[in-house]
Motif scaffolding. Structure first.
Motif, PDB file in Angstrom:
ATOM      1  N   GLU A   1      47.112  45.958 -14.381  1.00  0.00           N
ATOM      2  CA  GLU A   1      46.850  45.812 -12.949  1.00  0.00           C
ATOM      3  C   GLU A   1      46.135  47.063 -12.455  1.00  0.00           C
ATOM      4  OE1 GLU A   1      50.945  44.365 -11.419  1.00  0.00           O
ATOM      5  OE2 GLU A   1      49.489  43.926  -9.832  1.00  0.00           O
TER       6      GLU A   1
ATOM      7  N   THR B   1      51.612  42.142  -9.017  1.00  0.00           N
ATOM      8  CA  THR B   1      52.740  42.611  -8.210  1.00  0.00           C
ATOM      9  C   THR B   1      52.670  41.994  -6.826  1.00  0.00           C
ATOM     10  OG1 THR B   1      52.700  44.702  -9.418  1.00  0.00           O
ATOM     11  CG2 THR B   1      53.896  44.693  -7.330  1.00  0.00           C
TER      12      THR B   1
ATOM     13  N   GLN C   1      56.903  45.144  -3.036  1.00  0.00           N
ATOM     14  CA  GLN C   1      57.027  46.479  -3.615  1.00  0.00           C
ATOM     15  C   GLN C   1      57.179  46.445  -5.137  1.00  0.00           C
ATOM     16  OE1 GLN C   1      57.319  49.601  -1.669  1.00  0.00           O
ATOM     17  NE2 GLN C   1      56.882  50.449  -3.669  1.00  0.00           N
ATOM     18  N   TYR C   2      58.156  45.714  -5.629  1.00  0.00           N
ATOM     19  CA  TYR C   2      58.453  45.766  -7.057  1.00  0.00           C
ATOM     20  C   TYR C   2      58.375  44.412  -7.764  1.00  0.00           C
ATOM     21  CZ  TYR C   2      60.457  50.286  -5.727  1.00  0.00           C
ATOM     22  OH  TYR C   2      60.642  51.548  -5.245  1.00  0.00           O
TER      23      TYR C   2
END
Lengths: 254, 513
Positions: free
Chosen positions: A108, A143, A146-147
């Motif tokens: 990414e 993504t 956030q995670y």
């Protein structure tokens, strides 16, 4: 259930360390991959017990085992075995031997997703198997928030064998979702979920939709225990085949 | 137009200089941003994740033999990742409050397994994935060298040979950081340098606190029998969690300061760790510099990587660079300490150490007499966060006694494979890892102290030494208790170096010694 406990305990006691709960491989415990290979020079051993239940027949037990090797940066190869035992006919099956190749094309970067593909070749070593089966899978990981991450898997499967009433080529799509649990104070557990649509080989049936949910739990510095449950939820033609599928597995990198 | 441009450049420089002065204690900074080198390695632009696995070996994860140490080390993976993620997601304002509290909580209650730093900082890694490759690879070297040293069943010679092989394994990858000493003042001299520690001192304190842990542990492990390693961590782990994480330092801890014996044996690894930690500091500063655009940050991070890469310094030798002082290829090091680059204000072996003041690393920290050459290294004292080389056990004992809190003394014995480890409690009572340890202390001329102040693993070893040295024929063996009762105070030969702190130009005491 006792069998599951015995197998899980045996595996935990016997293998030494590796792998990461954040990195997802198909079968561990659900059917999707993320777009990252194992590390260069890493060797990984992944194994797991599966239990398929059916509405109108006896359950089937499987033991999938795969060995992988990161032979180059972003690329790994593997060999897998999936022997099974069906209680309906009280017979075991060695299953097909599966050879795999994974290539992580890019990570990414900014807003661009990570991309990868994998090729699997199933050799007809199982009882009644005919022809070589090939699966090509395109993988995208991105993504969200956030995670959390979503993982899109697009599959095309084909067989060299022409069998009456079976499609020679089928397709599938899986949307996987991973969410680390416990951040920012715990770092050893990931929730995995999926929605999948797969075209049936059986011409009398069509697309089967399924959902799955699981956990990947880091149990050692490089070892992960996983548990998942999947169920077919609809079929565009005909009836759902598997009622519920349980999977419990263990992965170790070394 | 040209005049306008010149005026703009001048104003920009002034603005940057003013910005640098914000912290009040900044070294001299260059006013212009470093420019992109023409030979930036191509891998920096590679889109692949390029994960590398550590060297397969029987010692991997031997660090887990000391669980509190392993967990504290695992916790160190969290700090920078969380701070970087905060910096790139617009949460700078929370760094000294919420982010600090979160990192601190994790460091105080560390994870029981290693943490995937990339998973904690996904936004940062999407922007600076090439940097993660450098960090990951160096962190693997960190862990594997520790694993070798904590691995039971191998001799010291086997371990040292394996660490050499690990260094080769590490250096073979393009992400490897140079093992050459680099001029730390130069690496900290850019327009953005010091920004992070000035603006976010509490979080920076945590970073330097665990850099302390990452560097102090090597002398805890190096040539120390594995069964004697864990006991030392009861002292160091407590020091780390209660003091070092919150200490306000002038500069990051250097490996050779914290683990002088390991650094003498493996200067290239000590240098690589210092260069790595300085890269961390550079990146902190770049991300904290408000005046930089996103493009400039990307460029400056790439340049910061370039500066410390092994490939950038190919063909250069340790010790070279006298003709280009304070520049990229200034690889000079103190004569006595090849595992450390030149520091601010350093003159050969004399450097300023945070908490200690000016020290001459070529002499005993207690008696100021030159340290013996060769493998006979006397002893080290670790106390109050510092580690010092001393000539003899007498100096070690007396130096530990004059320092409040617990201390660790590591000393050579007559048996090269058995290092004496003495650990003191809060009252100064010493315990030994060698049950029958016997001491020689026949007080005489201080310059010869390393000859008459020694430790032996047994009475018979003491007797043999005395037989071989007729001058000591009248010497009596001392038990630990008897030896520990002696205190000869600060020797007359001790010379304090009184100079101002180069990191804080205003008048200061210059440190504790």
């Amino acid at each position: 259930m006792r069998l599951i406990s015995v197998i899980a305990t045996g595996l935990l006691a016997s293998v030494v360390l590796a792998v990461d709960h954040n990195n997802v491989d198909s079968g561990r415990p659900l059917r999707f991959d993320d777009a990252y290979s194992i590390a260069y020079r890493e060797r990984a051993f992944e194994t797991g017990f599966t239990l398929d239940t059916f509405r109108r027949s006896s359950p089937k037990y499987g033991l999938k085992t795969e060995y992988k090797y990161g032979f180059a940066k972003n690329q790994d190869i593997g060999i897998g075995f999936e022997p099974s035992y069906s209680t309906s006919n009280r017979r075991g099956d060695f299953g097909n031997v599966e050879l795999s190749y994974f290539n992580g094309l890019r990570r990414e970067i900014d807003d661009q997703p990570a991309l990868a593909y994998r090729l699997d070749v199933g050799l007809p070593t199982g009882t009644g198997s005919k022809g070589v089966e090939v699966r090509a899978r395109g993988i995208l990981t991105k993504t969200v928030g956030q995670y959390d991450k979503i993982h899109l898997n697009l599959d095309v499967m084909t067989s060299t064998a022409r069998i009456m009433d079976e499609r020679q080529t089928t397709a599938g799509i899986t949307v996987g979702y991973t969410k680390p649990l416990g951040y920012p104070t715990q770092f050893d557990r990931t929730l995995v979920a999926q929605f999948s649509m797969e075209q049936s080989r059986d011409r009398s049936r069509d697309w089967v939709g399924s959902v799955g949910l699981g956990i990947r739990q880091q149990v050692g510095v490089r070892s992960v225990l996983d548990f998942g449950i999947e169920s077919d939820v609809f079929e565009t033609k005909g009836r759902a085949k598997s009622s519920v599928r349980f999977a419990i597995g263990y992965s170790v990198g070394f | 137009m040209r005049n306008t441009l010149l005026l703009f450049v001048a104003l920009t420089s002034v603005t940057m200089a003013v910005a640098q002065d914000h912290g009040g204690h900044q070294p001299t900074r260059s006013g212009t941003l470093p420019t992109m080198p023409s030979d930036l390695p191509r891998w920096i632009s590679s889109p692949g994740a390029d994960h590398l696995f550590y060297k397969a070996a029987p010692y991997n994860w031997a660090i887990e033999r000391i669980p509190p140490f392993a967990q504290d080390m695992y916790g160190t993976g969290v700090g920078h990742a969380m701070a970087y993620e905060a910096l790139v997601t617009g949460r700078k304002a929370q760094l000294e409050t919420k982010v600090f509290e979160t990192i601190d909580r994790v460091l105080q209650k560390p994870p029981r397994i290693p943490v995937d730093e990339a998973a904690l900082s996904p936004t940062f890694v999407r922007k600076y994935g090439y940097l993660e490759k450098v960090f990951d690879w160096a962190h693997i070297l960190h862990f594997q060298t520790i694993d070798v040293l904590t691995h039971p069943g191998w001799s010291d010679a086997q371990k040292e040979a394996e660490i050499e092989r690990l260094w080769s394994f590490y250096s073979a990858q393009p992400y490897a950081i140079t093992g050459l000493p680099m001029n730390m003042e130069y690496l900290d001299s850019f327009p953005f340098s010091g920004r992070f520690r000035s603006n976010y001192p509490k979080v920076n304190g945590l970073f330097w606190g665990y850099h302390w842990l990452q560097t102090v542990n090597y002398d805890m492990l190096f040539r120390v029998p594995v069964q004697d390693q864990a006991a030392q961590y009861s002292v160091l782990g407590s020091q780390y969690r209660t003091t070092e994480l919150y200490r306000m330092r002038d500069f990051m801890p250097m490996t050779a300061e914290m683990s002088p014996r390991f650094s003498k044996r493996f200067p290239m690894i000590a240098n690589a760790f210092d260069n790595l930690h300085m890269l961390h500091d550079n990146v902190n500063d770049i991300l904290a510099a408000e005046e930089l655009t996103e493009k400039q940050r990307q460029e400056q991070v790439k340049i910061a990587i370039y500066r410390v890469l092994s490939s950038t310094h190919k063909g250069h030798e340790p010790g070279s660079g006298e003709d280009v002082p304070g520049s990229l290829h200034d690889h000079r090091h103190p004569t006595s300490t090849p595992g450390m680059g030149f520091m601010k204000g350093m003159e050969d072996d004399v450097m300023y150490m945070s908490g200690m003041g000016w020290m001459d690393m070529s002499v005993c920290a207690h008696c100021s007499i030159p340290l013996p050459d060769g493998p006979m290294w006397g002893a080290t004292v670790t106390a109050d966060g510092w580690t010092m080389l001393v000539r003899c056990l007498m100096c070690a004992r007396d130096m530990a006694a004059e320092t409040p809190g617990r201390a660790i003394i590591r000393a050579a014995t007559e048996d090269p494979s058995r290092i004496l480890v003495l650990i003191s409690d809060e009252e100064g009572i010493l315990t030994s890892n060698i049950p029958g340890v016997v001491f020689l202390e026949e007080f005489g001329e201080h310059p010869e102290c390393s000859a008459w102040s020694r430790a032996f693993t047994s009475k018979s070893a003491f007797d043999q030494f005395v037989r071989e040295n007729p001058d000591l024929a009248q010497s009596k063996p001392l038990s630990l208790d008897a030896w520990a009762q002696i205190n000869r105070g600060t020797p007359d030969t001790y010379r304090k170096i009184d100079r101002p702190n180069p990191y804080r130009p205003e008048p200061t005491t210059g440190g504790s010694r």
